[in-house]
Write a protein that holds these residues in place. Structure first.
Motif, PDB file in Angstrom:
ATOM      1  N   HIS B 320       0.882  -1.251  -0.063  1.00  0.00           N
ATOM      2  CA  HIS B 320       0.012  -0.102  -0.049  1.00  0.00           C
ATOM      3  C   HIS B 320       1.060   1.131  -0.068  1.00  0.00           C
ATOM      4  CE1 HIS B 320      -3.141  -2.590   2.596  1.00  0.00           C
ATOM      5  NE2 HIS B 320      -2.661  -3.247   1.315  1.00  0.00           N
ATOM      6  N   GLU B 321       0.365   2.344  -0.451  1.00  0.00           N
ATOM      7  CA  GLU B 321       1.044   3.470  -0.328  1.00  0.00           C
ATOM      8  C   GLU B 321       1.633   3.786   1.301  1.00  0.00           C
ATOM      9  OE1 GLU B 321      -0.995   7.328  -0.983  1.00  0.00           O
ATOM     10  OE2 GLU B 321      -2.022   6.387  -2.797  1.00  0.00           O
ATOM     11  N   LEU B 325       5.432   4.694   2.209  1.00  0.00           N
ATOM     12  CA  LEU B 325       5.606   5.800   3.080  1.00  0.00           C
ATOM     13  C   LEU B 325       6.339   5.336   4.113  1.00  0.00           C
ATOM     14  CD1 LEU B 325       4.905   8.828   3.104  1.00  0.00           C
ATOM     15  CD2 LEU B 325       3.139   7.944   4.712  1.00  0.00           C
ATOM     16  N   ILE B 326       6.074   4.438   4.994  1.00  0.00           N
ATOM     17  CA  ILE B 326       6.780   3.897   6.272  1.00  0.00           C
ATOM     18  C   ILE B 326       8.124   3.582   5.730  1.00  0.00           C
ATOM     19  CG2 ILE B 326       6.716   2.344   7.982  1.00  0.00           C
ATOM     20  CD1 ILE B 326       3.752   2.413   7.997  1.00  0.00           C
ATOM     21  N   GLN B 327       8.383   2.678   4.673  1.00  0.00           N
ATOM     22  CA  GLN B 327       9.672   2.121   4.424  1.00  0.00           C
ATOM     23  C   GLN B 327      10.686   3.294   4.444  1.00  0.00           C
ATOM     24  OE1 GLN B 327      10.028  -0.109   0.783  1.00  0.00           O
ATOM     25  NE2 GLN B 327      12.190   0.084   0.610  1.00  0.00           N
ATOM     26  N   PHE B 328      10.245   4.392   3.482  1.00  0.00           N
ATOM     27  CA  PHE B 328      11.255   5.389   3.370  1.00  0.00           C
ATOM     28  C   PHE B 328      11.276   6.497   4.502  1.00  0.00           C
ATOM     29  CE2 PHE B 328      10.592   4.041  -1.117  1.00  0.00           C
ATOM     30  CZ  PHE B 328      12.121   4.061  -1.281  1.00  0.00           C
ATOM     31  N   LEU B 329      10.405   6.537   5.134  1.00  0.00           N
ATOM     32  CA  LEU B 329      10.255   7.260   6.287  1.00  0.00           C
ATOM     33  C   LEU B 329      11.205   6.650   7.505  1.00  0.00           C
ATOM     34  CD1 LEU B 329       9.063   9.830   6.967  1.00  0.00           C
ATOM     35  CD2 LEU B 329       7.019   8.722   8.255  1.00  0.00           C
ATOM     36  N   VAL B 330      11.034   5.228   7.557  1.00  0.00           N
ATOM     37  CA  VAL B 330      11.972   4.594   8.315  1.00  0.00           C
ATOM     38  C   VAL B 330      13.283   4.718   8.065  1.00  0.00           C
ATOM     39  CG1 VAL B 330      12.621   2.374   9.298  1.00  0.00           C
ATOM     40  CG2 VAL B 330      10.294   3.111   9.555  1.00  0.00           C
ATOM     41  N   VAL B 382      10.699  14.350   9.795  1.00  0.00           N
ATOM     42  CA  VAL B 382      10.350  15.642   9.099  1.00  0.00           C
ATOM     43  C   VAL B 382      10.836  15.778   7.797  1.00  0.00           C
ATOM     44  CG1 VAL B 382      10.357  18.115   9.492  1.00  0.00           C
ATOM     45  CG2 VAL B 382       9.800  16.989  11.224  1.00  0.00           C
ATOM     46  N   PHE B 383      12.174  15.548   7.526  1.00  0.00           N
ATOM     47  CA  PHE B 383      12.793  15.886   6.383  1.00  0.00           C
ATOM     48  C   PHE B 383      12.624  14.663   5.489  1.00  0.00           C
ATOM     49  CE2 PHE B 383      14.605  19.130   9.005  1.00  0.00           C
ATOM     50  CZ  PHE B 383      14.615  20.324   8.039  1.00  0.00           C
ATOM     51  N   GLY B 384      12.209  13.726   5.911  1.00  0.00           N
ATOM     52  CA  GLY B 384      12.139  12.317   5.244  1.00  0.00           C
ATOM     53  C   GLY B 384      10.565  12.106   4.660  1.00  0.00           C
ATOM     54  N   ARG B 390       6.712  11.233  -1.800  1.00  0.00           N
ATOM     55  CA  ARG B 390       6.663  11.199  -3.343  1.00  0.00           C
ATOM     56  C   ARG B 390       6.765   9.917  -3.850  1.00  0.00           C
ATOM     57  NH1 ARG B 390      10.313  15.709  -6.442  1.00  0.00           N
ATOM     58  NH2 ARG B 390      11.252  14.154  -7.864  1.00  0.00           N
ATOM     59  N   GLY B 391       7.641   8.921  -3.007  1.00  0.00           N
ATOM     60  CA  GLY B 391       7.779   7.470  -3.524  1.00  0.00           C
ATOM     61  C   GLY B 391       6.496   6.892  -3.477  1.00  0.00           C
TER      62      GLY B 391
END
Lengths: 234, 403
Positions: B320-321, B325-330, B382-384, B390-391
């Motif tokens: 899922h989106e 989102l979580i993958q890149f945020l982490v 915040v910056f991630g 976008r991903g």
């Protein structure tokens, strides 16, 4: 009354662009595919075969018309619901294998199960089983770079079937392989279709690959040009 | 699932060690600077406090000159404190444990061919009590010696080492300015103050001797008053002011021409000045955390673009989106927390080195360390967020087509 078809297109349109630049990739397509069928979709580039495959695979939604999958109006679902549907019912095999680089075969196969929230022990077990079914026992710790093209495509097939999907969508599955490897892959797919009743929709432009399918649908200019059953299957 | 994602993020960081490290540098420098500042700052504050409390607990000092008012330069009175002020306090002040007049001057001390610039203090015996000074060898000067202005003195550890090495200085004679005096005692070593002042580079002598032979006048620079345990310093301060106003005949309509200061107040003021200073320096260092955050954002955008195809695969097979989102945020958070941890290690090492060099206590604070970890995690999130979003928003078909 017969069982409802797995896949049904009712007057499906897919339109790209606006105004003058408007292109109809699909122009009012009607078709249905039964559960357990093995269908090859053929046609020149721009004929709408890729577009119809994307819709069949719930990666895309029609602009107009109804796309029914499992009796669900799948064309009206939002992104997240389509993702859930793909995860539960559809496996994908691509021309370029599309395995994650620097990731072992087993981990690649486990990937769809991760998104189901399955525990790692069970995931590993199912992945090993799927790798066994495609004849890759003992290769589970190899990364794609350490495997041949045919082996990579087998890993991709294992990843597609590990979730026990209803439908396998294959986009030019033999496009990057030599003839011998191509026929091995096709035999594997035929076996999966026969043994598990796995419905397969495969896009190809090679007639001898399409010949493995029970039914061949040819597209031209966004419409179905021909729909033929293989002689001995008819 | 989260553990899985963290493992994945660590792997991705490992794959690009150099790139990850360079990205982290901003966070590392920022966190290291903040941690070092705050740790050194709290060490300095602790040192200042302990120095001032070492001057003597419940200590009040009386000096000539109007009490400083905010916004005006301190005015030195031309009317110094005198013996009668001390005498009056001795006679009338209640609640004092010790009272002593004292004056101080930096004088060259000579013995044989060696010489040393030393802080020389003339005082009464009460000074030792008020300021917690102890004699570890020999004796203190007697009342008789104070009355007669005898040429006797006590030396600090630095003075002893300069002139006598490890030998006992007792019974030797040194020249202090133009007078010569007999050493009758050795003071207990006290080390350096937080401001780098050597508290052992001292010579003590009777106040009368100091006035006659060193200062050449009868002035008293400072009167030290130590409160007894039962008397609060604020109350003692008022009593002292009343008595001195009386002896100096200051009428009710005139302002004080002397000031009484409470050392604990001075300690508080200095500690708060130090912490304001470290706070400001830390804020400046914090700016580099912001820069580090932008670096993380940049590299995450690159990472999302590089891995567009991977995102396409993941989306196609059912991510899922939210998962993307979580993958890149982490990943961004792991990256910045990693930077934070390295920064904490470097910051603590710097603070440790500084505390050795400045001889202040090494005072790492768990709260500060946890805050640094939390803050760097926040920066990552915040910056991630924007690159991750976008991903996550990518179209799976487009993403799969991406070369």
């Amino acid at each position: 009354m017969a069982e409802a078809p797995l896949i049904s297109f009712e007057k499906v349109w897919k339109t790209y662009g606006e105004g003058e630049a408007r292109v109809h990739a699909l122009a009012g397509v009607d078709m249905s595919i039964e559960r357990g069928d093995f269908v090859a979709i053929m046609g020149p580039s721009g004929s709408g075969k890729s577009t119809s495959m994307n819709i069949v695979g719930c990666l895309d939604a029609p602009t107009k018309g109804r796309y029914g999958f499992l009796g669900i109006d799948a064309g009206r679902l939002d992104r997240t619901r389509r993702a859930i549907l793909r995860n539960l019912h559809i496996g994908f095999v691509f021309q370029g294998y599309n395995l994650l680089p620097r990731t072992t075969a087993a981990e690649n196969v486990e990937l769809p199960l991760i998104y189901r929230g399955m525990a790692s022990g069970e995931r590993r077990k199912l992945a090993m089983q799927a790798l066994g079914e495609v004849g890759l026992e003992g290769r589970e710790h190899h990364t794609p770079a350490e495997l041949s093209g045919g082996q990579q495509q087998r890993v991709a097939i294992a990843r597609a079937i590990v979730t026990r999907p209803t439908l396998l969508v294959a986009d030019e599955p033999t496009g990057n392989l030599d003839t011998a490897r191509s026929h091995e892959i096709m035999e594997l797919m035929t076996r999966l279709n026969a043994d598990y009743g796995l419905t397969i929709v495969m896009v190809t432009h090679e007639p001898d690959i399409a010949a493995y399918a029970r039914r061949t649908i040819a597209f031209r200019d966004g419409q179905i040009a021909s729909d033929t059953l293989r002689a001995e299957a008819a | 699932m989260l553990l899985e994602t963290i493992r994945l993020a660590l792997r991705s960081v490992r794959r690009n060690v150099l790139r990850s490290f360079l990205t982290l540098l901003g966070i590392v420098i920022g966190v290291a600077a903040v941690i070092a500042m705050l740790t050194i700052g709290s060490g300095t504050t602790a040192k200042v406090r302990s120095d001032i409390s070492a001057l003597g607990s419940n200590l009040l000092t009386v000096r000539s000159g109007r009490p400083p008012t905010p916004g005006q330069p301190p005015v030195r009175s031309n009317r110094p404190l005198e013996d009668k002020d001390v005498t009056a306090l001795r006679a009338h002040l209640l609640g004092a444990r010790a009272i002593s007049g004292a004056s101080q001057k930096t004088v060259t001390v000579v013995s044989g061919t060696e010489s040393l610039s030393v802080s020389v203090t003339g005082s009464d015996t009460g000074y030792f009590d008020a300021r917690n000074l102890a004699v570890i060898d020999g004796r203190l000067y007697s009342d008789a010696e104070i009355r007669s202005g005898a040429n006797v003195c006590l030396v600090g550890e630095t003075v002893r080492q300069q002139f006598f090495g490890s030998a006992s200085p007792l019974g030797s004679t040194i020249r202090v300015g133009r007078m010569s005096c007999d050493i009758i005692g050795l003071l207990e070593p006290k080390g350096y103050t937080g401001f780098g002042q050597d508290q052992d580079n001292v010579v003590m002598m009777p106040l009368t001797t100091f006035q006659r032979r060193i200062a050449g006048n009868r002035n008293i620079e400072t009167i030290y008053v130590a409160a007894d345990d039962a008397t609060p310093t604020s109350e003692l301060q008022t009593r002292i002011e009343d008595i001195i106003r009386d002896t100096r005949r200051i009428t009710a309509d005139k302002e004080d021409d002397f000031n009484v200061r409470d050392m604990t107040q001075i300690a508080d003021a200095m500690a708060s000045a130090t912490s304001t200073m470290t706070g400001m320096l830390s804020a400046v260092a914090g700016v580099s955390l912001l820069v580090g955050g932008i670096g993380i954002m940049n590299i995450m955008l690159v990472s999302v673009t590089e891995r567009t195809r991977e995102i396409g695969i993941r989306l196609a097979i059912g991510a899922h989106e939210k998962h993307i989102l979580i993958q890149f945020l982490v990943e961004a958070t792991v990256l910045s927390v990693l930077g934070g941890l390295i920064g904490i290690a470097i910051g603590l090492a710097l603070a440790g080195a500084a505390s050795l060099a400045l001889s202040i206590p090494f005072a790492p604070s768990l709260a500060v360390v946890l805050m640094a970890v939390g803050f760097s995690a926040l920066i990552g999130m915040v910056f991630g967020f924007f690159p991750a979003l976008r991903g996550a928003r990518l179209d799976p078909i487009e993403a799969l087509r991406h070369e």
